[in-house]
Write a protein that holds these residues in place. Structure first.
Motif, PDB file in Angstrom:
ATOM      1  N   ARG A 166      11.419  -3.505 -13.844  1.00  0.00           N
ATOM      2  CA  ARG A 166      12.754  -3.755 -13.051  1.00  0.00           C
ATOM      3  C   ARG A 166      13.308  -4.935 -13.389  1.00  0.00           C
ATOM      4  N   GLY A 167      13.652  -5.149 -14.671  1.00  0.00           N
ATOM      5  CA  GLY A 167      14.337  -6.343 -15.177  1.00  0.00           C
ATOM      6  C   GLY A 167      13.355  -7.540 -15.395  1.00  0.00           C
ATOM      7  N   ASP A 168      13.275  -8.461 -14.335  1.00  0.00           N
ATOM      8  CA  ASP A 168      12.458  -9.711 -14.534  1.00  0.00           C
ATOM      9  C   ASP A 168      11.154  -9.422 -13.880  1.00  0.00           C
ATOM     10  N   ARG A 169      11.168  -8.336 -13.186  1.00  0.00           N
ATOM     11  CA  ARG A 169       9.966  -7.817 -12.436  1.00  0.00           C
ATOM     12  C   ARG A 169       9.358  -6.637 -12.735  1.00  0.00           C
ATOM     13  N   THR A 170       7.842  -6.459 -12.763  1.00  0.00           N
ATOM     14  CA  THR A 170       7.344  -5.167 -13.147  1.00  0.00           C
ATOM     15  C   THR A 170       6.504  -4.792 -12.052  1.00  0.00           C
ATOM     16  N   LEU A 171       6.514  -3.625 -11.795  1.00  0.00           N
ATOM     17  CA  LEU A 171       5.512  -3.157 -10.822  1.00  0.00           C
ATOM     18  C   LEU A 171       4.458  -2.555 -11.357  1.00  0.00           C
ATOM     19  N   LEU A 172       3.138  -2.698 -10.926  1.00  0.00           N
ATOM     20  CA  LEU A 172       1.942  -2.382 -11.122  1.00  0.00           C
ATOM     21  C   LEU A 172       1.248  -1.355 -10.274  1.00  0.00           C
ATOM     22  N   THR A 173       1.124  -0.285 -10.317  1.00  0.00           N
ATOM     23  CA  THR A 173       0.394   0.696  -9.282  1.00  0.00           C
ATOM     24  C   THR A 173      -1.084   1.178  -9.904  1.00  0.00           C
ATOM     25  N   GLY A 174      -2.012   1.096  -8.801  1.00  0.00           N
ATOM     26  CA  GLY A 174      -3.413   1.693  -9.068  1.00  0.00           C
ATOM     27  C   GLY A 174      -4.094   1.789  -7.785  1.00  0.00           C
ATOM     28  N   HIS A 175      -5.161   2.449  -8.138  1.00  0.00           N
ATOM     29  CA  HIS A 175      -6.044   2.308  -6.917  1.00  0.00           C
ATOM     30  C   HIS A 175      -7.242   1.458  -7.044  1.00  0.00           C
TER      31      HIS A 175
ATOM     32  N   ALA B 188       3.586  -7.526 -19.869  1.00  0.00           N
ATOM     33  CA  ALA B 188       4.083  -7.508 -21.255  1.00  0.00           C
ATOM     34  C   ALA B 188       4.077  -6.131 -21.781  1.00  0.00           C
ATOM     35  N   LEU B 189       3.148  -5.215 -21.545  1.00  0.00           N
ATOM     36  CA  LEU B 189       3.196  -3.638 -22.184  1.00  0.00           C
ATOM     37  C   LEU B 189       4.466  -2.982 -21.615  1.00  0.00           C
ATOM     38  N   ALA B 190       4.848  -3.310 -20.375  1.00  0.00           N
ATOM     39  CA  ALA B 190       5.737  -2.537 -19.601  1.00  0.00           C
ATOM     40  C   ALA B 190       7.173  -2.796 -20.464  1.00  0.00           C
ATOM     41  N   PRO B 191       7.549  -4.209 -20.462  1.00  0.00           N
ATOM     42  CA  PRO B 191       8.882  -4.466 -21.438  1.00  0.00           C
ATOM     43  C   PRO B 191       8.716  -4.090 -22.861  1.00  0.00           C
ATOM     44  N   PHE B 192       7.269  -3.896 -23.491  1.00  0.00           N
ATOM     45  CA  PHE B 192       7.288  -3.525 -24.854  1.00  0.00           C
ATOM     46  C   PHE B 192       7.723  -2.016 -24.870  1.00  0.00           C
TER      47      PHE B 192
ATOM     48  N   PRO C 173       0.680  -1.293  -0.027  1.00  0.00           N
ATOM     49  CA  PRO C 173       0.107   0.062   0.149  1.00  0.00           C
ATOM     50  C   PRO C 173       1.069   1.104  -0.117  1.00  0.00           C
ATOM     51  N   GLY C 174       0.242   2.393  -0.792  1.00  0.00           N
ATOM     52  CA  GLY C 174       1.036   3.399  -0.763  1.00  0.00           C
ATOM     53  C   GLY C 174       0.172   4.722   0.241  1.00  0.00           C
ATOM     54  N   GLU C 175       0.950   5.613   0.660  1.00  0.00           N
ATOM     55  CA  GLU C 175       0.572   6.634   1.225  1.00  0.00           C
ATOM     56  C   GLU C 175      -0.611   7.515   0.761  1.00  0.00           C
ATOM     57  N   ASP C 176      -0.754   7.431  -0.630  1.00  0.00           N
ATOM     58  CA  ASP C 176      -1.787   8.102  -1.280  1.00  0.00           C
ATOM     59  C   ASP C 176      -2.823   7.288  -1.493  1.00  0.00           C
ATOM     60  N   GLY C 177      -3.104   5.990  -0.907  1.00  0.00           N
ATOM     61  CA  GLY C 177      -4.111   5.197  -1.108  1.00  0.00           C
ATOM     62  C   GLY C 177      -3.991   4.267  -2.284  1.00  0.00           C
ATOM     63  N   SER C 178      -3.084   4.314  -2.931  1.00  0.00           N
ATOM     64  CA  SER C 178      -2.805   3.482  -4.201  1.00  0.00           C
ATOM     65  C   SER C 178      -2.056   1.974  -3.523  1.00  0.00           C
ATOM     66  N   ILE C 179      -2.021   0.916  -4.578  1.00  0.00           N
ATOM     67  CA  ILE C 179      -1.334  -0.221  -4.058  1.00  0.00           C
ATOM     68  C   ILE C 179      -0.579  -0.698  -5.221  1.00  0.00           C
ATOM     69  N   THR C 180       0.721  -1.076  -4.930  1.00  0.00           N
ATOM     70  CA  THR C 180       1.711  -1.580  -5.990  1.00  0.00           C
ATOM     71  C   THR C 180       1.779  -2.973  -5.955  1.00  0.00           C
ATOM     72  N   LEU C 181       1.718  -3.555  -7.144  1.00  0.00           N
ATOM     73  CA  LEU C 181       1.835  -4.905  -7.348  1.00  0.00           C
ATOM     74  C   LEU C 181       3.148  -5.430  -7.828  1.00  0.00           C
ATOM     75  N   ASP C 182       3.656  -6.367  -7.102  1.00  0.00           N
ATOM     76  CA  ASP C 182       5.238  -6.859  -7.714  1.00  0.00           C
ATOM     77  C   ASP C 182       4.896  -8.005  -8.434  1.00  0.00           C
ATOM     78  N   PHE C 183       4.829  -8.138  -9.874  1.00  0.00           N
ATOM     79  CA  PHE C 183       4.678  -9.353 -10.749  1.00  0.00           C
ATOM     80  C   PHE C 183       5.786  -9.618 -11.613  1.00  0.00           C
ATOM     81  N   PRO C 184       5.684 -10.869 -12.150  1.00  0.00           N
ATOM     82  CA  PRO C 184       6.957 -11.294 -12.916  1.00  0.00           C
ATOM     83  C   PRO C 184       6.741 -10.613 -14.377  1.00  0.00           C
ATOM     84  N   THR C 185       7.798  -9.945 -15.099  1.00  0.00           N
ATOM     85  CA  THR C 185       7.899  -9.555 -16.313  1.00  0.00           C
ATOM     86  C   THR C 185       7.703 -10.624 -17.194  1.00  0.00           C
ATOM     87  N   ALA C 186       6.492 -10.406 -18.136  1.00  0.00           N
ATOM     88  CA  ALA C 186       6.378 -11.379 -19.273  1.00  0.00           C
ATOM     89  C   ALA C 186       7.649 -11.051 -20.391  1.00  0.00           C
ATOM     90  N   PRO C 187       8.205 -12.297 -20.965  1.00  0.00           N
ATOM     91  CA  PRO C 187       8.883 -12.531 -21.884  1.00  0.00           C
ATOM     92  C   PRO C 187       8.329 -12.212 -23.140  1.00  0.00           C
TER      93      PRO C 187
END
Length: 269
Positions: free
Chosen positions: A249-258, A218-222, A107-121
């Motif tokens: 972040r290399g083989d990980r992608t952070l996704l943030t949203g509310h 997949a969109l992030a590494p693209f 969780p973020g201080e602004d109410g958002s949430i960040t997910l740590d997911f594997p980056t799609a090859p």
């Protein structure tokens, strides 16, 4: 038991991607989970239960569409983390044990949430015969997104083309395991997004998904190497649009949203 309907990747009701969320004592039979997901009839319904202290994860998490269990789902993970925080069931970062390994939501201080997911090859592939006709637009390039995501990602000429798609959903199911991600560079980044996308998943019972966290792995590494930045914002341009902030972040992608809860009710089944 309580059932929550949460709109994810949005800060206002009736936008973003709705998900059902149920916090359980344990996972019942798969048949019951599938029936509940079919009854909820959103893109995904998430089921979670607390794990014993001291392990590698805090909660077990599974996701079901109305038609099938899926290996990865971003918006329903965001929705579950939101419910855990809103109900006081869990404080701080939460580690989920899933079919895609341990996924962390912070969780973020602004109410958002960040997910740590594997980056799609991403693997470039030849454009399949018939995909342009099924999509209703001629892609510039096509990419396989690997087993966790299971989509064909195609780049289109411009943002206007993505907005205007009216695909043959049944025909799109022939080109990948789950479906197809269509994307293009934003016409005007000053409007708050760097790229746009739409996602069509006929093979799991979802003609068009409103906002898809997993697709953004997949969109992030693209887009990050093409735009020269590791942090980007994507607009998923469905009829219930939403924004996803990505950080590669290399083989990980952070996704943030509310996320916002729109229904908190009782499941009597």
């Amino acid at each position: 038991m309580r059932i929550h309907i949460v709109d994810a990747f949005t800060d206002r009701p009736f936008a973003g991607n709705p998900a059902g969320v149920l916090l359980l004592d344990a996972f019942p039979a798969d048949d019951w989970l599938q029936k509940v997901a079919r009854e909820v009839n959103h893109a995904e319904t998430a089921f979670a239960h607390r794990l014993p202290a001291g392990g590698e994860a805090d909660w077990a998490l599974r996701w079901f569409t109305p038609a099938a269990e899926v290996a990865m789902c971003g918006h329903a993970t965001l929705a579950t983390a939101h419910v855990l925080r809103a109900t006081g069931a869990h404080e701080g970062p939460v580690r989920f044990a899933t079919l895609s390994g341990v996924l962390v939501a912070t969780p973020g201080e602004d109410g958002s949430i960040t997910l740590d997911f594997p980056t799609a090859p991403l693997t470039p592939v030849d454009l399949p015969a018939g995909v342009a006709e099924a999509l209703g637009a001629e892609p510039r390039a096509a990419f396989d997104t690997g087993p966790n995501v299971g989509d064909l990602l195609v780049e289109l000429a411009d943002e206007k083309t993505v907005h205007g798609l009216t695909p043959d959903h049944r025909a799109l199911g022939a080109f990948s395991e789950r479906g197809l991600i269509a994307t293009a560079r934003a016409e005007d980044p000053a409007r708050g997004h760097d790229f746009v996308s739409r996602c069509f998943f006929p093979n799991i019972g979802i003609d068009e998904d409103p906002v898809t966290g997993s697709a953004h792995t997949a969109l992030a590494p693209f887009w990050s190497p093409r735009l020269g930045r590791s942090v980007l914002t994507g607009l998923q341009a469905s009829s219930r649009p939403g924004h996803v902030r990505t950080e590669l972040r290399g083989d990980r992608t952070l996704l943030t949203g509310h996320a916002v809860t729109v229904i908190d009710g009782e499941l009597r089944a």
